[in-house]
Scaffold this active site. Structure first.
Site, mmCIF file in Angstrom:
data_model
loop_
_atom_site.group_PDB
_atom_site.id
_atom_site.type_symbol
_atom_site.label_atom_id
_atom_site.label_comp_id
_atom_site.label_asym_id
_atom_site.label_seq_id
_atom_site.Cartn_x
_atom_site.Cartn_y
_atom_site.Cartn_z
ATOM 1 C CB CYS A 150 35.845 32.675 42.155
ATOM 2 S SG CYS A 150 35.769 31.811 40.548
ATOM 3 C CD GLU A 178 39.245 33.823 41.887
ATOM 4 O OE1 GLU A 178 39.437 33.162 42.930
ATOM 5 O OE2 GLU A 178 38.635 33.380 40.902
ATOM 6 C CE LYS A 227 37.645 30.828 45.525
ATOM 7 N NZ LYS A 227 38.312 30.793 44.197
#
Length: 296
Positions: free
Chosen positions: A155, A45, A118
């Site tokens: 993540c 990431e 995300k």
């Protein structure tokens, strides 16, 4: 049944504050994975820079760039040069005041196969991501590539079974998580072990529940807190790949940089789903309350 073997390269890297150095190292690591036979290479990431979310600083928005932009040009050329599908993680400037934490996937010809913004954005000490990132709005759609459908998440998304399930329901053949997670160095060893084991367990559970492999790539090494109010973050590495029954295929070091090559047999998902038909047995009419925040 025809076997469908896929060779995946995981780049677990320690970054510095020098973006050019980071890019040079990433290029070398991608090349190394390709030399070892990787067809798919996954980066961690926000790999271009240090993990800047340890502090809230408006000047750090200067790290963001448009998509397409300089980084997509750079990584697209690397994907084409090495004939790999490449999963990257970029700080996207969509417009003034609108920024995303965005995974961009490139196909072997260097073209942009797709992107994912995300969805779940944390806000914890040392991980002040809500200051920087607008939640994603592209949904949970697998990205079609020449090697298959990739369910790319990022993540904090990895803690949410709903995200993994929706990607799998949409046809993802594997789940991929570029990650930046680590310890507060002040935590004792037992707490560190609990956190790392929880992180590994939740992702392996996504593999089991959905009958697909999971690829998780984390950064490694210590990054100081620019505000000097804490001892920074010790990223714990441990990048890994699990098969569709949650079995470890390979796992990287806790402390060292490492390019990990893993062979995955995608046809095993068919075999596993035949003996564990979780999708068949889902009682979808009983799940309507999942769209609520909490059941008071």
């Amino acid at each position: 049944m025809t076997k469908n073997k896929l060779h995946i390269g995981l780049v677990q890297q320690q970054n510095t504050g020098n973006t050019d150095e980071n890019l040079s190292k990433l290029a070398a690591n991608i090349a190394d994975c390709a030399r070892q036979g990787a067809e798919l290479v996954v980066l961690q990431e926000l790999h271009n820079s240090l993990y800047f979310c340890q502090v809230e600083d408006v000047n750090l928005f200067d790290l963001a760039e448009p998509i397409p932009g300089p980084s997509t040009q750079f990584y697209g050329e690397l994907a084409q040069k090495h004939q790999v599908v490449l999963v990257t993680s970029l700080f996207e400037k969509r417009a003034s005041g609108i920024y995303h934490n965005t995974a961009v996937v490139f196909d072997k010809d260097g073209s942009m196969a797709g992107k994912y913004r995300k969805m779940h954005i944390p806000d914890d000490p040392g991980f002040y991501e809500k200051f920087y990132f607008t939640p994603g709005d592209l949904g949970y759609q697998p990205i079609d590539t020449s090697i298959g459908k990739l369910g790319v998440l990022v993540c904090w998304d990895q803690w949410y079974p709903e995200a993994a399930r929706l990607m799998a329901m949409a046809g993802a053949e594997l789940l991929i998580y570029p990650t930046a997670i680590g310890w507060d160095p002040r935590d004792d060893e037992d707490e560190k072990d609990r956190q790392r084991n929880a992180w590994i367990t939740i992702q392996r559970s996504h593999a089991v529940a959905n009958g697909v492999p999971v690829v998780s790539v984390n950064r490694v090494g210590h990054e100081a807190d620019p505000s000097m109010l804490s001892e920074g973050i010790q990223f714990w590495g441990n990048s890994f790949v699990s098969g569709p029954q949650g079995e470890f295929l390979r796992q990287a070091s806790t402390e060292a940089e490492q390019n990990l090559l893993v062979e995955v047999d995608l046809s095993r998902s068919e075999d596993v789903r035949r003996i564990w038909p979780f999708f068949r047995d889902r009682r979808i009419s009983s799940y309507s309350n999942l769209t609520k925040r909490f059941l008071d």
